[in-house]
Write an enzyme that holds these catalytic residues in place. Structure first.
Site, mmCIF file in Angstrom:
data_model
loop_
_atom_site.group_PDB
_atom_site.id
_atom_site.type_symbol
_atom_site.label_atom_id
_atom_site.label_comp_id
_atom_site.label_asym_id
_atom_site.label_seq_id
_atom_site.Cartn_x
_atom_site.Cartn_y
_atom_site.Cartn_z
ATOM 1 N N ARG A 173 0.870 -1.174 0.000
ATOM 2 C CA ARG A 173 0.000 0.000 0.000
ATOM 3 C C ARG A 173 0.908 1.225 0.000
ATOM 4 O O ARG A 173 1.711 1.408 0.920
ATOM 5 C CB ARG A 173 -0.909 0.012 1.234
ATOM 6 C CG ARG A 173 -1.797 1.258 1.319
ATOM 7 C CD ARG A 173 -2.602 1.238 2.614
ATOM 8 N NE ARG A 173 -3.300 2.487 2.822
ATOM 9 C CZ ARG A 173 -4.557 2.735 2.445
ATOM 10 N NH1 ARG A 173 -5.252 1.806 1.820
ATOM 11 N NH2 ARG A 173 -5.118 3.904 2.683
ATOM 12 N N HIS A 213 -7.237 1.108 -6.583
ATOM 13 C CA HIS A 213 -7.549 0.576 -5.252
ATOM 14 C C HIS A 213 -8.462 -0.654 -5.439
ATOM 15 O O HIS A 213 -9.644 -0.629 -5.089
ATOM 16 C CB HIS A 213 -8.266 1.650 -4.441
ATOM 17 C CG HIS A 213 -8.260 1.415 -2.957
ATOM 18 N ND1 HIS A 213 -7.720 0.291 -2.372
ATOM 19 C CD2 HIS A 213 -8.764 2.173 -1.930
ATOM 20 C CE1 HIS A 213 -7.874 0.364 -1.061
ATOM 21 N NE2 HIS A 213 -8.493 1.481 -0.771
ATOM 22 N N GLN A 264 -10.657 -2.416 -2.551
ATOM 23 C CA GLN A 264 -11.816 -1.611 -2.168
ATOM 24 C C GLN A 264 -12.992 -1.878 -3.101
ATOM 25 O O GLN A 264 -14.144 -1.943 -2.679
ATOM 26 C CB GLN A 264 -11.464 -0.122 -2.198
ATOM 27 C CG GLN A 264 -12.622 0.810 -1.854
ATOM 28 C CD GLN A 264 -13.077 0.688 -0.418
ATOM 29 O OE1 GLN A 264 -12.270 0.778 0.492
ATOM 30 N NE2 GLN A 264 -14.370 0.487 -0.210
ATOM 31 N N ASP A 305 -15.614 10.313 -2.171
ATOM 32 C CA ASP A 305 -14.364 10.105 -1.456
ATOM 33 C C ASP A 305 -13.879 11.471 -0.973
ATOM 34 O O ASP A 305 -14.388 12.513 -1.401
ATOM 35 C CB ASP A 305 -13.335 9.461 -2.397
ATOM 36 C CG ASP A 305 -12.096 8.948 -1.676
ATOM 37 O OD1 ASP A 305 -12.071 8.972 -0.424
ATOM 38 O OD2 ASP A 305 -11.143 8.532 -2.367
ATOM 39 N N CYS A 317 -15.478 5.120 0.719
ATOM 40 C CA CYS A 317 -14.418 4.172 1.093
ATOM 41 C C CYS A 317 -13.827 4.460 2.471
ATOM 42 O O CYS A 317 -13.140 3.605 3.029
ATOM 43 C CB CYS A 317 -13.326 4.165 0.035
ATOM 44 S SG CYS A 317 -12.599 5.784 -0.285
ATOM 45 N N ARG A 322 -14.503 -5.222 3.285
ATOM 46 C CA ARG A 322 -13.087 -5.249 2.905
ATOM 47 C C ARG A 322 -12.437 -6.544 3.401
ATOM 48 O O ARG A 322 -11.640 -7.160 2.683
ATOM 49 C CB ARG A 322 -12.338 -4.046 3.509
ATOM 50 C CG ARG A 322 -12.731 -2.675 3.005
ATOM 51 C CD ARG A 322 -12.330 -2.447 1.566
ATOM 52 N NE ARG A 322 -10.929 -2.700 1.296
ATOM 53 C CZ ARG A 322 -9.912 -1.892 1.647
ATOM 54 N NH1 ARG A 322 -10.146 -0.752 2.275
ATOM 55 N NH2 ARG A 322 -8.672 -2.202 1.335
#
Length: 330
Positions: free
Chosen positions: A108, A135, A138, A231, A272, A317
């Site tokens: 990440r 991502h 996600q 987001d 998210c 997740r």
């Protein structure tokens, strides 16, 4: 039908077919059932994985750690100060060392090229926990959450509000194209996905009977939407001095009760996380003091409404990451 993803990297959803993504979603549902019924599933007993974090996280770290341990694996976490990667040791050499010690590697951080280089040299499956461009873990959680609420994916209208050219906006466009959902990027032209990725997704969308739309018009973009997604306005790693410009640019795209009312009656809200829907964070309080803005990308009444599925999404997740690790390591 089960798909053989053993040994595969999970770097971006463009690398996977619609059937392979469907397999991962169905596998996620099974792992969620096992988790909620407290049924042991230590299917990868004796394996070990390492989590490389150049960007901090709550959901990604916890999801990988819990999912790995549920599957019976040993989990090592390396934060930015715990590794020599990119400082005293090249990314290539780090990948080759870790690939000798671990069965899988999560990364990440920043550039997509970094996770690609790790994957090219590790010799074991590498999973993208977030890069500047994509991502993908996600997106599996988002798709699972959408399907849990509507019973299907194909034909739904999914609208991303705000900074549609960030990693989440890019990845949402990809999974919509792959799974037959009509995607709308609703935001200022300065924050749209790159034209090359848009065209690539439009070609995929044609094959799956759906559309990709870019618009600056909030009313038009959100009309009859099934999913409204947003987001934060400044991504991790971007400079603080960009806040003022982003607030001015993106305030018209805040998800409010009026936006949700313009969508379908049974529309859901996704994010998210983390979210600046109030001033109960250091950054939120600082932005309110500097610019007089107490809610940013989403109004608090929407975030806390029954339409908001953000915490289901966060939980998912864990289940979807578990599916990715199992599918690539089994």
């Amino acid at each position: 039908m089960p798909k053989n993803l053993q040994g595969r990297n999970f770097l971006k959803l463009l690398d996977f077919t619609s059937d392979e993504i469907r397999y991962l979603l169905d596998l996620s549902k099974e792992f969620k059932r096992l988790k909620l019924t407290r049924t042991p599933h230590r299917y990868l007993e004796g394996r070990n994985i390492v989590l490389l974090f150049e960007k901090t996280s709550t959901r990604t770290r916890c999801s990988f750690e819990v999912a790995g341990r549920d599957l019976g694996m040993g989990v090592t976490y390396l934060d930015p100060g715990s590794s020599q990667m990119g400082k005293k040791e090249s990314i290539e050499d780090t990948a080759r060392v870790l690939g000798r010690m671990y069965d899988g590697i999560e990364y990440r951080g920043f550039a997509q090229s970094i996770v690609e280089e790790i994957a090219n040299n590790a010799g074991v499956p590498v999973w993208n926990g977030l890069t500047t461009d994509f991502h993908p873990t996600q997106m599996l959680a988002d798709a699972l959450t959408i399907e849990e609420n509507f019973g299907h994916l194909k034909g739904l209208k999914v609208v991303f509000m705000g900074d549609a050219g960030n990693n989440v906006g890019n990845s949402l466009m990809v999974i919509c194209a792959k799974m037959g959902m009509n995607f709308v990027a609703c935001g200022p032209k300065e924050q749209m996905p790159k034209a090359e990725l848009v065209e690539q997704c439009r070609e995929i969308a044609k094959e799956n009977g759906c559309t990709i739309t870019l618009t600056e018009d909030v009313k038009e973009g959100t009309a009859n939407a099934d999913v409204i997604y947003t987001d934060i306005w400044v991504s991790m790693g971007e400079p603080d001095d960009i806040w003022e410009k982003r607030i001015s640019l993106l305030e018209p795209y805040r998800v409010t009760k009026e936006v949700m009312a313009n969508a379908n009656e049974n529309a859901i809200f996704l994010h998210c996380l983390p979210s600046f829907h109030d001033t109960n964070t250091t950054i939120g309080a600082d932005i309110a003091k500097k610019f007089g803005v107490t809610e940013m990308e989403v109004a608090d009444e929407v975030f806390e409404s029954k339409q908001s599925k953000v915490f289901d999404e966060a939980e998912n997740r864990m289940h979807t990451i578990k599916a990715v690790m199992y599918a690539t390591l089994k």
